[in-house]
Design an enzyme around this catalytic site. Structure first.
Site, PDB file in Angstrom:
ATOM      1  N   GLY A 181       0.818  -1.207   0.000  1.00  0.00           N
ATOM      2  CA  GLY A 181       0.000   0.000   0.000  1.00  0.00           C
ATOM      3  C   GLY A 181       0.846   1.249   0.000  1.00  0.00           C
ATOM      4  CG  ASN A 182      -0.435   4.586  -1.650  1.00  0.00           C
ATOM      5  OD1 ASN A 182      -1.130   5.448  -1.139  1.00  0.00           O
ATOM      6  ND2 ASN A 182      -0.849   3.819  -2.661  1.00  0.00           N
ATOM      7  CG  HIS A 183       2.602   6.534   3.925  1.00  0.00           C
ATOM      8  ND1 HIS A 183       2.257   5.937   5.113  1.00  0.00           N
ATOM      9  CD2 HIS A 183       3.872   6.162   3.675  1.00  0.00           C
ATOM     10  CE1 HIS A 183       3.287   5.255   5.578  1.00  0.00           C
ATOM     11  NE2 HIS A 183       4.283   5.377   4.707  1.00  0.00           N
TER      12      HIS A 183
END
Ligand code: CTP
Ligand code: CA
Length: 230
Positions: free
Chosen positions: A33-35
């Site tokens: 995932g990412n932020h």
């Protein structure tokens, strides 16, 4: 200055916005995932609604309160986001891709939770995800429409040069380029940006709340909207 609730310059227009960040499953409990918080996309949705638009917000893994008066479609992975955007794009006056789409996904997602075995872990093999933004531009080509397509890009260096190249590669009408690094943009309330137009225009938007950036983006979209056939 235009915008806000004072001028419903998006009344009768339909806009579709993607927000958040995709998650690519490794197994039933893990993902890549990412932020991305989804805040910029939600700000675009709220401001468009305040200006009278019919808003669909496609949210990937966002944990923010549901905005009032907006149709919310929830997705998880990049492939799900691609399908949702393709399903929603028809008849929309503007498509805005703020979502952070994972560039790659695991080739396979394990059916059961991956366990430690004592041996070295198996590498995770990746495959590239579809470019959703470029796909939306491609789909539009088959139609006669004045639809405006907007991308967002976060760049750490050579912001304008990288942004120009990306705009050309994607084929969208506007690319909002955020300067990131040093804690800027992700999960913060403020966002500095340069908006590059396919027509060669460059508009600098100073640091300020994401709502202000959103309103400036809608100003640029409104300028490009074809007159209504009424
Ligand atoms: N985007 C997309 N589909 C992808 C990747 C990105 O639709 N598979 C969209 C993003 O939502 C954003 C824009 O493309 O609006 C730019 O994303 P960015 O990650 O900056 O572009 P990439 O083409 O993935 O280039 P890079 O290699 O720099 O990550
Ligand atoms: Ca990318």
């Amino acid at each position: 200055r235009r915008g806000a609730a004072t001028e419903p310059d998006l009344a009768g227009r339909r806009v579709v916005i993607s927000a958040g960040g995709t998650r690519e499953a490794i197994d039933p409990v893990r993902f890549l995932g990412n932020h991305s918080s989804g805040r910029q996309g939600y700000a675009l949705a709220r401001t468009a609604a305040a200006r009278g638009a019919d808003v669909t917000l496609v949210a990937a893994n966002v944990s923010l309160p549901d905005p009032a008066g907006i149709r919310l479609v929830r997705v998880g992975s990049a492939v799900e986001l691609a399908e949702a955007m393709e399903a929603e794009r028809g008849g929309a006056d503007a498509l805005v891709m703020t979502a952070a789409v994972a560039d790659f996904r695991p080739v396979t997602s394990a059916a059961s939770k991956i366990k430690k075995s004592g041996a070295a872990p198996a590498p995770i093999e990746l495959v590239e995800n579809p470019d959703i933004l470029a796909g939306l531009v491609e789909s539009r080509k088959k139609e006669r429409t004045g639809q405006t397509i907007v991308g967002f890009a976060a760049e750490t260096d050579d912001v304008i040069d990288n942004g120009r190249a990306k705009l050309a590669r994607k084929g969208c009408d506007l690319l909002v380029v955020n300067e990131v690094g040093g804690g800027k943009a992700f999960g913060t309330d403020d966002n500095k940006a340069t908006v590059l137009g396919a027509d060669g225009t460059v508009v600098d938007i100073p640091t300020g709340p994401k709502e202000d950036l959103a309103d400036r983006v809608w100003d640029l979209v409104v300028e490009r909207l074809p007159d209504r056939a009424s």
